[in-house]
Design a protein around this motif. Structure first.
Motif, PDB file in Angstrom:
ATOM      1  N   GLU B 116       0.842  -1.185   0.000  1.00  0.00           N
ATOM      2  CA  GLU B 116       0.000   0.000   0.000  1.00  0.00           C
ATOM      3  C   GLU B 116       0.880   1.238   0.000  1.00  0.00           C
ATOM      4  OE1 GLU B 116      -2.738   0.103   3.279  1.00  0.00           O
ATOM      5  OE2 GLU B 116      -4.329  -0.217   1.815  1.00  0.00           O
ATOM      6  N   GLY B 117       1.691   1.356  -1.016  1.00  0.00           N
ATOM      7  CA  GLY B 117       2.523   2.549  -1.115  1.00  0.00           C
ATOM      8  C   GLY B 117       3.548   2.613  -0.012  1.00  0.00           C
ATOM      9  N   GLY B 118       3.857   3.843   0.396  1.00  0.00           N
ATOM     10  CA  GLY B 118       4.931   4.055   1.365  1.00  0.00           C
ATOM     11  C   GLY B 118       4.527   3.763   2.794  1.00  0.00           C
ATOM     12  N   GLU B 119       5.520   3.870   3.636  1.00  0.00           N
ATOM     13  CA  GLU B 119       5.367   3.465   5.038  1.00  0.00           C
ATOM     14  C   GLU B 119       4.373   4.352   5.790  1.00  0.00           C
ATOM     15  OE1 GLU B 119       8.383   2.894   8.826  1.00  0.00           O
ATOM     16  OE2 GLU B 119       9.123   3.755   6.935  1.00  0.00           O
ATOM     17  N   VAL B 120       4.462   5.658   5.583  1.00  0.00           N
ATOM     18  CA  VAL B 120       3.591   6.577   6.325  1.00  0.00           C
ATOM     19  C   VAL B 120       2.153   6.461   5.808  1.00  0.00           C
ATOM     20  CG1 VAL B 120       3.325   8.910   7.211  1.00  0.00           C
ATOM     21  CG2 VAL B 120       5.567   8.135   6.437  1.00  0.00           C
ATOM     22  N   PHE B 121       2.015   6.347   4.480  1.00  0.00           N
ATOM     23  CA  PHE B 121       0.686   6.164   3.884  1.00  0.00           C
ATOM     24  C   PHE B 121       0.021   4.923   4.478  1.00  0.00           C
ATOM     25  CE2 PHE B 121      -1.676   4.409   0.024  1.00  0.00           C
ATOM     26  CZ  PHE B 121      -2.820   5.147   0.274  1.00  0.00           C
ATOM     27  N   GLN B 122       0.809   3.870   4.624  1.00  0.00           N
ATOM     28  CA  GLN B 122       0.254   2.629   5.176  1.00  0.00           C
ATOM     29  C   GLN B 122      -0.227   2.822   6.620  1.00  0.00           C
ATOM     30  OE1 GLN B 122       2.781  -0.790   4.572  1.00  0.00           O
ATOM     31  NE2 GLN B 122       0.931  -1.815   3.898  1.00  0.00           N
ATOM     32  N   VAL B 124      -1.328   5.625   7.843  1.00  0.00           N
ATOM     33  CA  VAL B 124      -2.592   6.376   7.762  1.00  0.00           C
ATOM     34  C   VAL B 124      -3.731   5.405   7.463  1.00  0.00           C
ATOM     35  CG1 VAL B 124      -3.887   8.122   6.448  1.00  0.00           C
ATOM     36  CG2 VAL B 124      -1.498   8.534   7.044  1.00  0.00           C
ATOM     37  N   PHE B 140      -4.952  14.566   2.195  1.00  0.00           N
ATOM     38  CA  PHE B 140      -4.639  14.080   0.847  1.00  0.00           C
ATOM     39  C   PHE B 140      -5.522  14.770  -0.202  1.00  0.00           C
ATOM     40  CE2 PHE B 140      -3.256   9.610   2.506  1.00  0.00           C
ATOM     41  CZ  PHE B 140      -2.314  10.226   3.314  1.00  0.00           C
ATOM     42  N   LEU B 170      -2.432   8.404  15.032  1.00  0.00           N
ATOM     43  CA  LEU B 170      -1.385   8.241  14.021  1.00  0.00           C
ATOM     44  C   LEU B 170       0.000   8.424  14.635  1.00  0.00           C
ATOM     45  CD1 LEU B 170      -0.801   7.758  11.021  1.00  0.00           C
ATOM     46  CD2 LEU B 170      -0.988  10.206  10.660  1.00  0.00           C
TER      47      LEU B 170
END
Lengths: 311, 195
Positions: B116-122, B124, B140, B170
């Motif tokens: 799911e994309g990058g680490e921080v996006f995941q 979220v 976003f 978060l």
């Protein structure tokens, strides 16, 4: 972590999300939607043709029904909703519609009422989320709601009456375990009267030897954060009247404690997903009822009770 | 207010033109919003399809009391909520509604997109649903709290509360699991104290 750092990370997350979605192809979605809308449009045209034929058939049926009705054999409204009302059980969810549909008995003597709660399904069609039959009813009342302050959640009170025999039937419904279920289902409440006052459902019924019996019903729930929320935090009642606490605790468990200055516990029941505790007001004075969720004993809630003696 | 092409042409093709325009303009946003709810690309596509079918059906009834943008977003949110509530979705997610904190505990058991994309996006996306949606719409999709309250049909204060609570969770998630972010920051603090 500082707020500034978090804001930076959220900007980074936005970039990551854009990268994640960058290779998604929206063209295929467009094609699917166009083909789906076309197919629905042609389906609607077919339906229109069918509807015309059905209309003619329906007109014939209506004439056939009208003839016996004209001679007093059939109630005209049977099978057709007499009232429809929109209700909201949760601010975060779409509204529902409640229909009361009269149902005639096979011998045409008297009728019952079916209450149906409709909600819109993902396909845009209405589905039945809850239904209940109110036997021998000839009168319905507007649906009222009881709110759990600060949660956006509500319970709905649906009731009907048999005015000839002076009976009341009622249901108190709400979300339990992600479905709509009844917390209370009461039928044939003799001389029944119901009202909602400041978050309290007041039920009055005629008891043969004792005169009228009044029960104050206070619902509670445990929300997603484990907080216990009562629909009311204070109550005044008369000596001899009863308090009923009914909770959607979904087996999470709640402990009740009072000093028994004025109210005393009579019984406690735990049907599936709900808890019911009943207290009797035995003496004038003040009392505090403490409700402690098993999941977090620090989240205790108070119910301030004042008992007066106006007998 | 978005000016939609075909508004002044004959009714016949006008609706199809409007739909095409709205899909071109909002298709991606709807698909993303559905994904933010469901975390499954194929199901998000099904939802987006249903959203635009509803848009098409109700185009004539749209009274322009809100912008097309919030109207379509609101339809998307409603379709997603219905979908999550539906028996089908509960069946494929063994622990039920993904809106609860169980998601945090069971993130490793997820059936969602593999990467799911990058680490921080995941992180979220690991937030409970009600906080996740507010965070993604605000950060976003860059909606204002007022627009979010219109889309979700909740009060603006509730949006602010969810934003605040979402940020807090978060932070906890990032500190608990994503050590690298915290280490960087801790490093900076250490450097400052050295100075």
């Amino acid at each position: 972590m500082s707020d500034r750092k978090l804001e930076e990370l959220l900007k980074k997350a936005k970039v990551e999300s854009e990268q994640f979605f960058s290779d998604w192809n929206y063209e295929s979605l467009k094609e699917k939607v166009i083909s789906e809308t076309e197919s629905r449009r042609s389906h609607r045209a077919e339906l229109f043709g069918t509807a015309r034929k059905l209309g003619i058939a329906l007109a014939c049926i209506l004439v056939a029904v009208w003839i016996p009705y004209r001679f007093g054999a059939l109630p005209l409204k049977t099978g057709t909703s007499v009232t429809q009302q929109a209700i909201n059980l949760d601010d975060s969810k779409p509204s529902y519609l409640v229909d009361f549909i009269p149902i005639g008995k096979p011998d045409h003597r008297g009728q019952s009422i079916m209450a149906v709660l409709w909600g819109e399904s993902p396909g845009g069609e209405y589905k039945v989320f809850y239904s209940s039959l109110f036997e021998d009813s000839d009168r319905t009342y507007p649906v009222s709601t009881i709110e759990f302050p600060g949660t956006g959640s509500r319970l709905a009170l649906i009731y009907s009456e048999d005015s000839r025999q002076n009976y009341l039937h009622y249901r108190l419904i709400g979300y339990i375990n992600e479905g709509i279920k009844a917390l209370i289902e009461e039928n044939l409440v003799q001389g029944g009267k119901l009202s909602i006052r400041d978050g309290v459902l007041v039920e009055q019924r005629a008891e043969s030897n004792l005169g009228d019996m009044v029960t104050y019903i206070i619902p509670y729930l445990i929300d997603g954060k484990g907080e216990l929320v009562l629909s009311a935090d204070r109550l005044q009642l008369n000596v001899g009247e009863q308090l009923m606490l009914i909770g959607i605790d979904e087996n999470k468990g709640v402990q009740f404690f009072s000093e028994e200055n004025s109210v005393r516990k009579i019984n406690e029941k735990n049907p599936e997903d709900i808890s019911i505790v009943r207290y009797n007001a035995f003496s004038a004075g003040e009392d505090y009822l403490l409700l402690t969720p098993d999941s977090d004993k620090a989240k205790v809630k108070n119910l301030h009770i004042r008992v007066i003696d106006n007998r | 207010m978005v000016e939609v092409p075909g508004k002044n042409t004959d009714r016949g093709d006008r609706r199809s033109e409007q739909l095409e325009y709205l899909m071109r303009r909002f298709g991606g946003k709807v698909l993303k919003l559905a994904y933010y709810h469901i975390r499954d690309r194929h199901q998000a596509e099904d939802i987006a399809q249903e959203v635009f079918c509803r848009v098409f059906k109700n185009l004539d009834g749209f009274r322009e009391e809100s912008s097309y943008y919030t109207w379509i977003y609101r339809i998307t949110v409603n379709v997603c909520r219905d979908y999550i509530r539906s028996a089908y979705f509960r069946r494929i997610l063994p622990w039920g509604d993904p809106g609860y904190t169980d998601i945090l505990k069971k993130s490793e058991e997820r059936m969602f997109e593999a990467a799911e994309g990058g680490e921080v996006f995941q992180k979220v996306m690991d937030l409970p649903l009600k906080y996740r949606i507010v965070i993604v719409l605000y950060y976003f999709e860059e909606l204002t709290t007022n627009e979010i309250s219109e889309v979700l049909k909740i009060g603006e204060n509730a949006v602010r509360t969810r934003l605040c609570r979402g940020r807090k969770i978060l932070k906890e998630l990032l500190v608990r699991e994503g050590g690298s972010h915290e280490r960087q920051e801790t490093g900076r603090i250490v450097e400052k104290s050295k100075g």
